[in-house]
Design a protein around this motif. Structure first.
Motif, PDB file in Angstrom:
ATOM      1  N   GLY A 188      36.379 -37.798  13.257  1.00  0.00           N
ATOM      2  CA  GLY A 188      35.839 -39.232  12.293  1.00  0.00           C
ATOM      3  C   GLY A 188      35.502 -40.262  13.243  1.00  0.00           C
ATOM      4  N   GLU A 189      36.044 -40.465  14.405  1.00  0.00           N
ATOM      5  CA  GLU A 189      35.715 -41.665  15.454  1.00  0.00           C
ATOM      6  C   GLU A 189      34.268 -41.199  16.088  1.00  0.00           C
ATOM      7  N   PHE A 190      33.855 -42.421  16.463  1.00  0.00           N
ATOM      8  CA  PHE A 190      32.548 -42.465  16.767  1.00  0.00           C
ATOM      9  C   PHE A 190      32.614 -41.903  18.341  1.00  0.00           C
TER      10      PHE A 190
ATOM     11  N   VAL B 249      24.476 -35.394  15.016  1.00  0.00           N
ATOM     12  CA  VAL B 249      23.721 -36.060  13.874  1.00  0.00           C
ATOM     13  C   VAL B 249      24.444 -37.378  13.447  1.00  0.00           C
ATOM     14  N   SER B 250      25.638 -37.064  13.343  1.00  0.00           N
ATOM     15  CA  SER B 250      26.620 -38.109  12.772  1.00  0.00           C
ATOM     16  C   SER B 250      27.218 -39.240  14.046  1.00  0.00           C
ATOM     17  N   SER B 251      27.167 -38.731  15.302  1.00  0.00           N
ATOM     18  CA  SER B 251      27.908 -39.232  16.446  1.00  0.00           C
ATOM     19  C   SER B 251      29.373 -39.607  16.145  1.00  0.00           C
ATOM     20  N   ARG B 252      29.875 -38.669  15.533  1.00  0.00           N
ATOM     21  CA  ARG B 252      31.489 -38.684  15.223  1.00  0.00           C
ATOM     22  C   ARG B 252      32.158 -37.372  15.609  1.00  0.00           C
ATOM     23  N   CYS B 253      33.437 -37.360  16.241  1.00  0.00           N
ATOM     24  CA  CYS B 253      34.202 -36.199  16.753  1.00  0.00           C
ATOM     25  C   CYS B 253      34.391 -35.447  15.291  1.00  0.00           C
ATOM     26  N   SER B 254      34.407 -34.010  15.444  1.00  0.00           N
ATOM     27  CA  SER B 254      34.681 -33.330  14.354  1.00  0.00           C
ATOM     28  C   SER B 254      35.856 -32.615  14.586  1.00  0.00           C
TER      29      SER B 254
END
Length: 82
Positions: free
Chosen positions: A60-62, A77-82
């Motif tokens: 969730g972090e960028f 796409v979201s530039s967040r860790c999954s």
């Protein structure tokens, strides 16, 4: 007589050389102190940057790269860790 130095000229020459040696000594000492301070600041900055890169980001972090995430996967796409 030509080509001879008077006592006064020798005294002035010695005084000028002495003053220039003192000034050079002071300048070298201050340059060494400045170099030490610059090295300390550079070490601090490098350590801080290494710590920020060493910390793996949670989900969730960028992020910008996969290597930044603890999971090793950065969603482009979201530039967040999954």
């Amino acid at each position: 007589m030509r080509g001879q130095l008077s006592v006064e000229m020798l005294v002035i020459l010695v005084i000028i050389l002495g003053i220039s040696a003192l000034v050079a000594s002071v300048l070298l000492r201050s340059a060494n102190k400045a170099a030490e301070k610059a090295e300390q600041k550079a070490d601090y900055i490098l350590n801080a940057s290494e710590e920020s890169y060493a910390r793996a980001k949670k989900a969730g972090e960028f992020c910008s790269y996969d290597s930044e995430c603890a999971s090793g996967n950065c969603n482009p796409v979201s530039s967040r860790c999954s």
